[in-house]
Design a protein around this motif. Structure first.
Motif, mmCIF file in Angstrom:
data_model
loop_
_atom_site.group_PDB
_atom_site.id
_atom_site.type_symbol
_atom_site.label_atom_id
_atom_site.label_comp_id
_atom_site.label_asym_id
_atom_site.label_seq_id
_atom_site.Cartn_x
_atom_site.Cartn_y
_atom_site.Cartn_z
ATOM 1 N N GLN A 140 0.830 -1.205 0.000
ATOM 2 C CA GLN A 140 0.000 0.000 0.000
ATOM 3 C C GLN A 140 0.873 1.266 0.000
ATOM 4 O OE1 GLN A 140 -3.258 0.021 -0.400
ATOM 5 N NE2 GLN A 140 -3.327 -2.205 -0.414
ATOM 6 N N LYS A 141 1.854 1.297 0.897
ATOM 7 C CA LYS A 141 2.720 2.482 1.015
ATOM 8 C C LYS A 141 3.822 2.513 -0.037
ATOM 9 C CE LYS A 141 2.096 2.790 6.017
ATOM 10 N NZ LYS A 141 2.789 2.665 7.301
ATOM 11 N N ARG A 142 4.099 1.343 -0.649
ATOM 12 C CA ARG A 142 5.169 1.208 -1.638
ATOM 13 C C ARG A 142 6.538 1.571 -1.055
ATOM 14 N NH1 ARG A 142 3.308 2.302 -7.672
ATOM 15 N NH2 ARG A 142 1.428 1.046 -7.631
ATOM 16 N N THR A 143 6.775 1.079 0.137
ATOM 17 C CA THR A 143 8.060 1.277 0.796
ATOM 18 C C THR A 143 8.459 -0.008 1.508
ATOM 19 O OG1 THR A 143 7.000 2.063 2.833
ATOM 20 C CG2 THR A 143 7.671 3.748 1.221
ATOM 21 N N TYR A 144 9.761 -0.159 1.704
ATOM 22 C CA TYR A 144 10.282 -1.289 2.475
ATOM 23 C C TYR A 144 10.396 -0.899 3.937
ATOM 24 C CZ TYR A 144 11.595 -4.301 -1.424
ATOM 25 O OH TYR A 144 11.572 -5.144 -2.504
ATOM 26 N N SER A 145 10.079 -1.834 4.813
ATOM 27 C CA SER A 145 10.416 -1.711 6.229
ATOM 28 C C SER A 145 11.389 -2.849 6.520
ATOM 29 C CB SER A 145 9.170 -1.792 7.106
ATOM 30 O OG SER A 145 8.494 -3.004 6.907
ATOM 31 N N TYR A 146 12.238 -2.652 7.507
ATOM 32 C CA TYR A 146 13.304 -3.617 7.778
ATOM 33 C C TYR A 146 13.279 -4.082 9.223
ATOM 34 C CZ TYR A 146 15.068 -2.195 3.286
ATOM 35 O OH TYR A 146 15.182 -1.955 1.943
ATOM 36 N N LEU A 147 13.605 -5.347 9.401
ATOM 37 C CA LEU A 147 13.818 -5.926 10.714
ATOM 38 C C LEU A 147 15.300 -6.238 10.832
ATOM 39 C CD1 LEU A 147 10.867 -8.492 10.890
ATOM 40 C CD2 LEU A 147 11.021 -6.279 12.056
ATOM 41 N N THR A 195 3.396 -1.593 -9.353
ATOM 42 C CA THR A 195 3.853 -2.108 -8.058
ATOM 43 C C THR A 195 4.777 -1.149 -7.304
ATOM 44 O OG1 THR A 195 5.791 -3.182 -9.018
ATOM 45 C CG2 THR A 195 3.733 -4.488 -8.906
ATOM 46 N N GLY A 196 5.411 -0.223 -8.024
ATOM 47 C CA GLY A 196 6.407 0.647 -7.398
ATOM 48 C C GLY A 196 7.755 -0.024 -7.240
ATOM 49 N N LEU A 197 7.945 -1.160 -7.903
ATOM 50 C CA LEU A 197 9.184 -1.932 -7.809
ATOM 51 C C LEU A 197 9.936 -1.902 -9.138
ATOM 52 C CD1 LEU A 197 7.668 -5.033 -5.997
ATOM 53 C CD2 LEU A 197 9.194 -3.325 -4.966
#
Length: 149
Positions: A57-64, A138-140
């Motif tokens: 939805q946000k078209r961003t990566y989050s990281y762990l 997709t934003g990718l």
């Protein structure tokens, strides 16, 4: 849909050095060996890991980030061109000492304890469509698909 024939080229197997950044090392290997299209697999263990999840939805990566040892249960990915340079796209499955599983998009900051890899080079016709381009849907950065409409 993108469907193109490829054939097998070289198969390169090896071990990465302890303390190396996993993604950076695999990418450098592909650059040095001029692998422009391929399949990557690896097993081993990491001292610490950084994995990503793409929010559609946000078209961003989050990281762990995991600052403790994990076994590499599976690393699977591919190599293709992005901006004219070899680009490694890989996902990794990890298991901690307590048996908990984690995984996602392999990111820089994942540090090798021990890692054995296999890279299968794939050969293709020039301009076969495996260079990554920005995909509006997709934003990718993906391999191009067939044109719509």
């Amino acid at each position: 849909m993108l469907t193109r024939p490829v054939s097998r080229g070289r198969v390169i197997m090896g071990r990465l050095p302890k303390g190396a950044d996993l993604l950076e090392s695999l990418t450098r290997l592909c650059v040095n060996e001029n692998i422009q299209l391929g399949d990557i697999r690896a097993i081993g263990a990491v001292q610490r890991a950084r994995v990503g999840f793409y929010d559609q939805q946000k078209r961003t990566y989050s990281y762990l980030e995991f600052d403790r040892p994990h076994e590499i249960i599976s690393l699977a990915g591919n190599v293709s061109l992005k901006g004219g340079q070899p680009f490694v796209h890989a996902h990794i499955g990890l298991m901690a000492e307590d048996g908990r599983m984690a995984g996602g998009h392999l990111a820089e900051g994942t540090v090798v304890f021990a890692c054995e890899y296999v890279i299968t080079e794939l050969l293709h016709e020039k301009d076969s469509g495996f260079e990554r381009v920005f995909d509006e849907d997709t934003g990718l950065f993906l391999w191009p698909g067939e044109k719509r409409g």
